[in-house]
Design an enzyme around this catalytic site. Sequence first.
Site, PDB file in Angstrom:
ATOM      1  N   ASN A  25       0.812  -1.230   0.000  1.00  0.00           N
ATOM      2  CA  ASN A  25       0.000   0.000   0.000  1.00  0.00           C
ATOM      3  C   ASN A  25       0.841   1.273   0.000  1.00  0.00           C
ATOM      4  O   ASN A  25       0.410   2.303  -0.490  1.00  0.00           O
ATOM      5  CB  ASN A  25      -1.030   0.001   1.132  1.00  0.00           C
ATOM      6  CG  ASN A  25      -0.419  -0.069   2.508  1.00  0.00           C
ATOM      7  OD1 ASN A  25       0.763  -0.402   2.668  1.00  0.00           O
ATOM      8  ND2 ASN A  25      -1.213   0.216   3.517  1.00  0.00           N
ATOM      9  N   GLU A  30       7.760   3.804  14.629  1.00  0.00           N
ATOM     10  CA  GLU A  30       8.568   4.211  13.473  1.00  0.00           C
ATOM     11  C   GLU A  30       8.514   5.729  13.339  1.00  0.00           C
ATOM     12  O   GLU A  30       7.481   6.347  13.606  1.00  0.00           O
ATOM     13  CB  GLU A  30       8.030   3.544  12.196  1.00  0.00           C
ATOM     14  CG  GLU A  30       8.150   2.032  12.269  1.00  0.00           C
ATOM     15  CD  GLU A  30       7.880   1.340  10.943  1.00  0.00           C
ATOM     16  OE1 GLU A  30       6.795   1.560  10.363  1.00  0.00           O
ATOM     17  OE2 GLU A  30       8.764   0.591  10.480  1.00  0.00           O
TER      18      GLU A  30
HETATM   19  C1  SIN Z   1       0.170   2.111   6.588  1.00  0.00           C
HETATM   20  O1  SIN Z   1      -0.925   2.053   6.083  1.00  0.00           O
HETATM   21  O2  SIN Z   1       0.737   1.076   6.956  1.00  0.00           O
HETATM   22  C2  SIN Z   1       0.926   3.404   6.779  1.00  0.00           C
HETATM   23  C3  SIN Z   1       0.121   4.602   6.624  1.00  0.00           C
HETATM   24  C4  SIN Z   1       0.858   5.868   6.967  1.00  0.00           C
HETATM   25  O3  SIN Z   1       2.073   5.878   7.178  1.00  0.00           O
HETATM   26  O4  SIN Z   1       0.191   6.884   7.052  1.00  0.00           O
END
Ligand code: SIN
Length: 484
Positions: A157, A463
């Site tokens: 994604n 993270e």
């Molecule tokens: C994710 O969908 O895993 C990350 C989405 C984001 O960093 O906003």
Amino acid sequence: MQLLDPSLLKSKPFINGKWHSTASTQTLTVYNPANQQALIEVDYCRQAEAEYAVLSADKALPHWAGTTAQERAGCLQRMAELMAEHEDDLARILTLEQGKPLAEARTEIRYSASYFQWFAEEAKRVYGDTIPAPSRDKRIVVTKQGIGVVACITPWNFPSAMLGRKIAPALAAGCTVVCKPANQTPLSALALAELSLRAGIPAGVINIVAGDTQGIGQVFTQHPAIRKLTFTGSTAVGKRLIADCASTVKRTSMELGGNAPFIVFADADLDAAVDGAMLAKFRNAGQTCVCANRFIIAESIAPAFAKALAEKMALLQVGDGQLANTQIGPLIDQAAADHVRALVQQALQDGAQLIAGDPDSGKGSAFIEPIVLSNISSDMAIFQQEIFGPVVTLATFDEEAEAIQMANNTEYGLAAYFYTQNINASWRVADALDFGIVGINESAVSTEVAPFGGMKASGNGREGSKYGLDDYLEIKYRCYGGIV
Ligand code: SIN
């Protein structure tokens, strides 16, 4: 594929600083989700390539760990600059393999580069400690060092940003990496590998292999040289990876599924809540772990909220991400779209009401038109599972405690959002929500400067931000004795 710099398009694994030839001739086909046409064949890696990648990362480790923070920061900074320089091509590659609209792909490339920029700075701030010793002849010093070789497994994604978010802190900490991008979207990862060469990152520090998910996963979870595994993806897979890492006692960071509640209290600024809902729901066609999944709306304003949202949604352009006016691209593939359609059908059978959208739109393709369902109850599958598609599910509440109970009634704990103008409620509710990320009158929560990660079945570790480096560092306590 029309690129300004065609050499960013790669089809071979990147190992030990080279484009490596795989042992077999098997390939993996990368498709454009917008038309399901094949884009390119990429070499299919198996355990042998994964093992070679680990050996290369292990061999490169002493040199890389021995560089100064300043030197590592320089490399990361150059990565960020190269990504900015090649943003158009990187975004095009991303849209073609993932489907998201070009404007969103550009935003993702900037988001990905922001992690290289951020950790270029943070690399220089890995501070230690001195601790008052319990006796006169001792001195206690605490230092931090990179954990070692890190395995990164990333999803389809966000093919660039999720890799940037893992590689950048790992390299900043002095670790080397072996990476397995999702097989649907390896091209963005391989383009980053090409830029790492140009940034002067030494051979073996970054290695990228796509292909046999099981086989590569086995090497990543079981090889003794790997000291940490970081994964973004589903909770089911994350649980298996944690279990598989147990035999070699690897550290793990898991960014897993979410089931984000989006609560709107009766006193909320309705326009702000609707704008926030549009962003929290429709980014990447609803395919993010932090996408609003369960709309929990105060009974008294539910009809007005639903009407305003449906009006805005009707304006969204669904189409090929390469077209300038597209706002919602295809889902990653037809199977994903069929899964979302099936969840909607089930909800309708269970008593949900269709307020906007056509659940049959785009049948036979990966496109789904945005849908709003009301009359949702907490026990419906569509309310309990991550939808990962452009579907709004509306449930209602009367009391604050009921909204909190509904929001927390899930195994997940990644992101939650709520809208209120009551300052006391804004603190009370944020305290009570069991989620790692809480947006209060705000739904744009993802940024490199803040800790991203979840509670409960949404995973462990964080993270980004100053906390994001800790996951890649070991603490060493030195006790000096016999000092006179
Ligand atoms: C994710 O969908 O895993 C990350 C989405 C984001 O960093 O906003």
